[in-house]
Design a protein around this motif. Structure first.
Motif, mmCIF file in Angstrom:
data_model
loop_
_atom_site.group_PDB
_atom_site.id
_atom_site.type_symbol
_atom_site.label_atom_id
_atom_site.label_comp_id
_atom_site.label_asym_id
_atom_site.label_seq_id
_atom_site.Cartn_x
_atom_site.Cartn_y
_atom_site.Cartn_z
ATOM 1 N N VAL A 1 0.845 -1.193 0.000
ATOM 2 C CA VAL A 1 0.000 0.000 0.000
ATOM 3 C C VAL A 1 0.882 1.246 0.000
ATOM 4 N N PHE A 2 0.536 2.198 -0.859
ATOM 5 C CA PHE A 2 1.268 3.458 -0.973
ATOM 6 C C PHE A 2 0.298 4.621 -0.773
ATOM 7 N N ALA A 3 0.814 5.708 -0.220
ATOM 8 C CA ALA A 3 0.021 6.927 -0.047
ATOM 9 C C ALA A 3 0.736 8.093 -0.706
ATOM 10 N N ALA A 4 -0.036 8.944 -1.389
ATOM 11 C CA ALA A 4 0.544 10.107 -2.045
ATOM 12 C C ALA A 4 0.843 11.198 -1.022
ATOM 13 N N ASP A 5 1.831 12.038 -1.330
ATOM 14 C CA ASP A 5 2.109 13.167 -0.452
ATOM 15 C C ASP A 5 1.054 14.245 -0.645
ATOM 16 N N ALA A 6 1.165 15.327 0.108
ATOM 17 C CA ALA A 6 0.147 16.376 0.071
ATOM 18 C C ALA A 6 0.004 16.988 -1.313
ATOM 19 N N GLU A 7 1.095 17.025 -2.072
ATOM 20 C CA GLU A 7 1.046 17.594 -3.424
ATOM 21 C C GLU A 7 0.632 16.564 -4.462
ATOM 22 N N GLY A 8 0.565 15.295 -4.077
ATOM 23 C CA GLY A 8 0.185 14.242 -5.010
ATOM 24 C C GLY A 8 1.254 13.906 -6.019
ATOM 25 N N GLN A 9 2.518 14.268 -5.732
ATOM 26 C CA GLN A 9 3.603 14.062 -6.678
ATOM 27 C C GLN A 9 4.383 12.775 -6.430
ATOM 28 N N ASN A 10 4.446 12.324 -5.183
ATOM 29 C CA ASN A 10 5.231 11.143 -4.825
ATOM 30 C C ASN A 10 4.402 10.215 -3.942
ATOM 31 N N TYR A 11 4.741 8.929 -4.015
ATOM 32 C CA TYR A 11 4.046 7.925 -3.215
ATOM 33 C C TYR A 11 5.020 7.273 -2.245
ATOM 34 N N THR A 12 4.568 7.107 -1.011
ATOM 35 C CA THR A 12 5.372 6.501 0.032
ATOM 36 C C THR A 12 4.726 5.200 0.481
ATOM 37 N N PRO A 13 5.485 4.110 0.609
ATOM 38 C CA PRO A 13 4.894 2.865 1.119
ATOM 39 C C PRO A 13 4.499 3.012 2.589
ATOM 40 N N VAL A 14 3.300 2.569 2.910
ATOM 41 C CA VAL A 14 2.804 2.688 4.286
ATOM 42 C C VAL A 14 2.499 1.336 4.916
ATOM 43 N N GLY A 15 2.552 0.254 4.151
ATOM 44 C CA GLY A 15 2.292 -1.045 4.733
ATOM 45 C C GLY A 15 2.104 -2.119 3.687
ATOM 46 N N SER A 16 1.976 -3.341 4.159
ATOM 47 C CA SER A 16 1.751 -4.485 3.268
ATOM 48 C C SER A 16 0.823 -5.469 3.965
ATOM 49 N N SER A 17 0.251 -6.374 3.178
ATOM 50 C CA SER A 17 -0.705 -7.334 3.722
ATOM 51 C C SER A 17 -0.765 -8.550 2.809
ATOM 52 N N LYS A 18 -0.885 -9.727 3.424
ATOM 53 C CA LYS A 18 -1.011 -10.946 2.621
ATOM 54 C C LYS A 18 -2.351 -10.988 1.896
ATOM 55 N N GLU A 19 -3.409 -10.526 2.553
ATOM 56 C CA GLU A 19 -4.725 -10.439 1.931
ATOM 57 C C GLU A 19 -4.975 -9.002 1.497
ATOM 58 N N ARG A 20 -5.897 -8.840 0.542
ATOM 59 C CA ARG A 20 -6.198 -7.483 0.079
ATOM 60 C C ARG A 20 -6.697 -6.651 1.260
ATOM 61 N N PRO A 21 -6.006 -5.555 1.600
ATOM 62 C CA PRO A 21 -6.415 -4.763 2.767
ATOM 63 C C PRO A 21 -7.727 -4.033 2.525
ATOM 64 N N THR A 22 -8.545 -3.973 3.551
ATOM 65 C CA THR A 22 -9.800 -3.239 3.468
ATOM 66 C C THR A 22 -9.537 -1.746 3.588
ATOM 67 N N TYR A 23 -10.572 -0.961 3.349
ATOM 68 C CA TYR A 23 -10.435 0.489 3.492
ATOM 69 C C TYR A 23 -10.037 0.845 4.917
ATOM 70 N N GLN A 24 -10.639 0.158 5.903
ATOM 71 C CA GLN A 24 -10.328 0.438 7.298
ATOM 72 C C GLN A 24 -8.867 0.090 7.613
ATOM 73 N N GLU A 25 -8.367 -1.000 7.051
ATOM 74 C CA GLU A 25 -6.976 -1.373 7.277
ATOM 75 C C GLU A 25 -6.023 -0.376 6.631
ATOM 76 N N CYS A 26 -6.381 0.122 5.447
ATOM 77 C CA CYS A 26 -5.549 1.146 4.812
ATOM 78 C C CYS A 26 -5.561 2.440 5.629
ATOM 79 N N ASP A 27 -6.720 2.787 6.161
ATOM 80 C CA ASP A 27 -6.827 3.974 7.005
ATOM 81 C C ASP A 27 -5.903 3.856 8.217
ATOM 82 N N LYS A 28 -5.859 2.669 8.801
ATOM 83 C CA LYS A 28 -4.988 2.444 9.958
ATOM 84 C C LYS A 28 -3.509 2.523 9.551
ATOM 85 N N MET A 29 -3.169 1.976 8.372
ATOM 86 C CA MET A 29 -1.788 2.060 7.901
ATOM 87 C C MET A 29 -1.352 3.513 7.760
ATOM 88 N N LEU A 30 -2.231 4.352 7.212
ATOM 89 C CA LEU A 30 -1.902 5.759 7.056
ATOM 90 C C LEU A 30 -1.717 6.423 8.422
#
Length: 353
Positions: free
Chosen positions: A314-343
């Protein structure tokens, strides 16, 4: 929408009391089996028949190198990155396709972002220009943005097809060998889209050696599975792929019920649940080999990426939307709630800008 909601309520309540009642699984409702036979005959009329050769030897199936053998799932996952250009995304996808094909996966599912003209990001416009990604153009995809195939596209499913078709072409060019410097010939067949407006197509490459021919269904729907099944059986060991299928990659209650079997499974399938269609594709050996998905979380663009031999990253864009930073990984497809927690764990808070 109301009809589907009512059905979901009935299925989730009544199926509990009838979980032990068995009815043979629903058979897929074919629109017109005669059309499938006609379609297969159509491919056999090419000047250089695609699937008539009895030689199904896969010359690309060779022993993997020591480095590839030593690579773990964690290693492959850490090497995943968000592509920033159209060409980079197509190369990443075709690389995964090649690796999977080398390991005997000849039935593949690929989900990618689509190229979009950067001036079309605003909602409410009546018309959008198509992104320029033609290989004959000097720009060749340099002035496009890569976005998910979601509801923000003003032209609907047909505009998505106009972006997905050249994406399929470029991925097939990267995958197919250019023997003797001759690129593969590509043929488009829209007859698989019986309505003509469902944004479905079939692209076929004709290579110097027929065993290298590839078939790519672009944006297939559940109603296209008959064609997919027919072509898959004709293709032998040749690659057949599905690009950006129109069904969701995650299940809702109707999809889950259609996989359960019995009376309610049959009912759910007849009302659009994908369980029956997915079972047919599973029986044919289809596997997801490369996936890039995206949506907005905490007002940030996020990207979910996975190869057939990796975990989800999972990657998240910076405030300008120019670069993506890895925020986590998961063996199963992460849910929206799991991505929210990673962020949140990465210190990324809700942005109001």
């Amino acid at each position: 929408m109301y009809r589907r909601s009512a059905v979901l309520y009935l299925l989730t309540t009544a199926s509990i009391n009838s979980a032990f009642a068995f009815v043979p699984p629903a058979q897929h409702n074919s629109r017109n089996h005669a059309n499938v036979n006609k379609q297969v005959q159509h491919y056999n009329t090419f000047s250089s028949p695609i699937f008539m050769s009895t030689d199904t030897t896969n010359d690309t199936t060779t022993s993997t190198t020591t480095a590839e053998t030593a690579a773990t799932v964690e290693d492959v996952t850490k090497r995943l990155n968000v592509p920033f250009t159209f060409q980079e995304m197509c190369r990443d996808a075709s690389s995964a396709m090649t690796d999977a094909y080398g390991k005997g996966i000849t039935r593949q599912i690929v989900r990618v972002l689509l190229p979009r003209d950067p001036s079309n990001a605003n909602l409410g416009v009546l018309y959008e220009n198509d992104a320029e990604v033609s290989s004959s153009s000097s720009a060749f995809g340099s002035d496009v943005v890569l976005v998910p195939p979601d509801e923000t596209w003003q032209g609907g499913i047909m505009q998505l097809y106009r972006a997905a078709a050249p994406t399929a072409q470029e991925m097939l060019r990267c995958f197919s060998p250019a023997q003797g410097g001759i690129p593969p010939k590509m043929l488009e067949d829209r007859s698989v889209d019986e309505s003509g407006v469902d944004g479905i197509g079939l692209w076929v490459t004709e290579n110097v050696d027929a065993k290298d021919d590839v078939s790519c269904f672009v944006q297939p729907s559940q109603e296209t599975v008959d064609y997919v099944e027919a072509i898959s059986k004709q293709a032998g060991e040749r690659l057949v792929m599905l690009l950006n299928p129109q069904w969701r990659s995650v299940d809702d209650a109707l999809d889950a019920s259609s996989k359960a079997g019995g009376f309610f499974g049959k009912l759910a399938s007849s009302l659009g649940g994908k369980g029956g269609s997915m079972k047919r594709l599973d029986d044919l050996g289809y596997q997801a080999v490369f996936t890039i998905e995206g949506y907005v979380c905490k007002n940030r663009d996020i990207r979910l990426i996975k190869r057939f031999d990796s975990d989800w990253r999972v990657f998240a864009a910076d405030a300008e939307g120019q670069n993506y930073t890895p925020v986590g990984s998961s063996k199963e497809r992460p849910t929206y709630q799991e991505c929210d927690k990673m962020l949140g764990d990465a210190g990324i808070q809700l942005s109001y800008l």
